[in-house]
Design an enzyme around this catalytic site. Structure first.
Site, PDB file in Angstrom:
ATOM      1  N   SER A   1       0.837  -1.199   0.000  1.00  0.00           N
ATOM      2  CA  SER A   1       0.000   0.000   0.000  1.00  0.00           C
ATOM      3  C   SER A   1       0.879   1.259   0.000  1.00  0.00           C
ATOM      4  O   SER A   1       1.785   1.380  -0.814  1.00  0.00           O
ATOM      5  CB  SER A   1      -0.943  -0.045   1.200  1.00  0.00           C
ATOM      6  OG  SER A   1      -1.967   0.911   1.090  1.00  0.00           O
TER       7      SER A   1
ATOM      8  N   ASP B   1      -5.409  -3.041  -3.082  1.00  0.00           N
ATOM      9  CA  ASP B   1      -4.443  -2.747  -2.017  1.00  0.00           C
ATOM     10  C   ASP B   1      -3.820  -4.011  -1.421  1.00  0.00           C
ATOM     11  O   ASP B   1      -4.524  -4.913  -0.978  1.00  0.00           O
ATOM     12  CB  ASP B   1      -5.190  -1.977  -0.918  1.00  0.00           C
ATOM     13  CG  ASP B   1      -4.263  -1.285   0.056  1.00  0.00           C
ATOM     14  OD1 ASP B   1      -3.301  -1.915   0.504  1.00  0.00           O
ATOM     15  OD2 ASP B   1      -4.520  -0.118   0.384  1.00  0.00           O
TER      16      ASP B   1
END
Length: 295
Positions: A38, A185
């Site tokens: 992320s 993500d």
């Protein structure tokens, strides 16, 4: 001393990484391999292509995160249409501006694909929802998708990893079949991939240090669940943390800098400069305390 470093996810909280990097430099720690998931993949990627902690600090402090908020044009004209895109495109913002910024930052160092980096020196974690598995780029590209890492854009990999669900529209990647995989993500399946440099029956050549944007596992606040919204948020956070908490609790807590960030929304791209400064200072303070007795 040379070390390998793993950065957790955390959205805009990642400004705290800048303070931690400043502390690491003061303690004469030299980064070799880097990895992240992320927002942590953004920091890892920029370090991997040669940006120094000082350059990174200057770059990020000047960065206006609002530039990355790029809804489709029709959403600007018809605000309610964002719910249409959320339903059918699975996100509100395209994420193209973020990827373009990353591409330009890497291009300034003449780095484009994983061919331009020393093998194994950058690892990016993403979540493949179609296949239901965690994927490490570039390691898994050939095996999972039949793709050559030498031709895979690093900016694309980082953008995939930073594709916070429902906020950014997921990226798609072609694989060995005609069906394209939906990628989101990396923090969904592993928000703190401290394991990423581990190899069975092998010792690491260097110490591996992790930086996690949260309290340590003993000080995790219990979640208040009173309605379906609270339940959904708790489910998402539990999915992100369950694997990593178990790993840290049994293995690597002693090699983790925990930065206890409170009351900062992960996706607040309108974060004020004073909050950025507070995050950076907190990152430095947390790292300074930890590094006085590490390794």
């Amino acid at each position: 001393m040379k070390i390998d470093v793993v950065f957790s996810g955390g959205g805009v909280k990642s400004f705290a990484f800048l303070g931690a990097l400043e502390s690491m430099k003061a303690h004469n720690l030299e980064l070799e391999r880097v990895a992240g998931t992320s927002a942590g993949s953004i920091i890892a990627g920029l370090l991997a292509v040669g940006y120094s902690p000082g350059e990174l600090d200057e770059m990020m402090k000047k960065l206006d995160l609002r530039e990355f908020l790029d809804p489709p044009l029709i959403s600007k004209l018809l605000p309610l249409s964002k719910w249409f895109y959320l339903y059918f495109k699975m996100g509100i913002y395209k994420g193209d501006c973020l990827e373009e910024w990353l591409y330009n930052c890497l291009a300034e160092r003449n780095v484009y694909t994983f061919r331009d980096l020393k093998p194994g020196y950058l690892k990016i974690v993403v979540s493949d929802l179609s296949l239901g598995k965690l994927v490490v780029i570039p390691d898994d590209l050939e095996r999972v998708y039949g793709l050559d890492p030498n031709h895979f854009l690093i900016a694309k990999a980082i953008r995939m990893s930073a594709g916070y669900p429902y906020f950014f529209m997921p990226k798609k990647i072609s694989g060995k079949t005609s069906r394209r995989s939906v990628i989101v993500d990396g923090g969904l399946l592993s928000n703190y991939p401290l394991w990423v440099f581990d190899k069975p029956n092998e010792r690491n050549l260097r110490p591996v240090l992790g930086i996690k944007l949260s309290d340590d596992i003993e000080n995790t606040d219990p979640k208040k669940i009173k309605n379906v919204v609270d339940l959904s948020q708790a489910l998402f956070k539990t999915m992100k943390q369950a694997h990593d908490i178990r790993y840290i609790s049994t293995s690597h807590q002693k090699n983790t800098i925990f930065i206890p960030i409170k009351r900062v929304d992960t996706t607040n791209f309108r974060i004020e400069d004073k909050v950025k400064k507070q995050l950076i200072e907190l990152g430095k303070e947390s790292a300074d305390v930890f590094l006085t007795s590490w390794p």
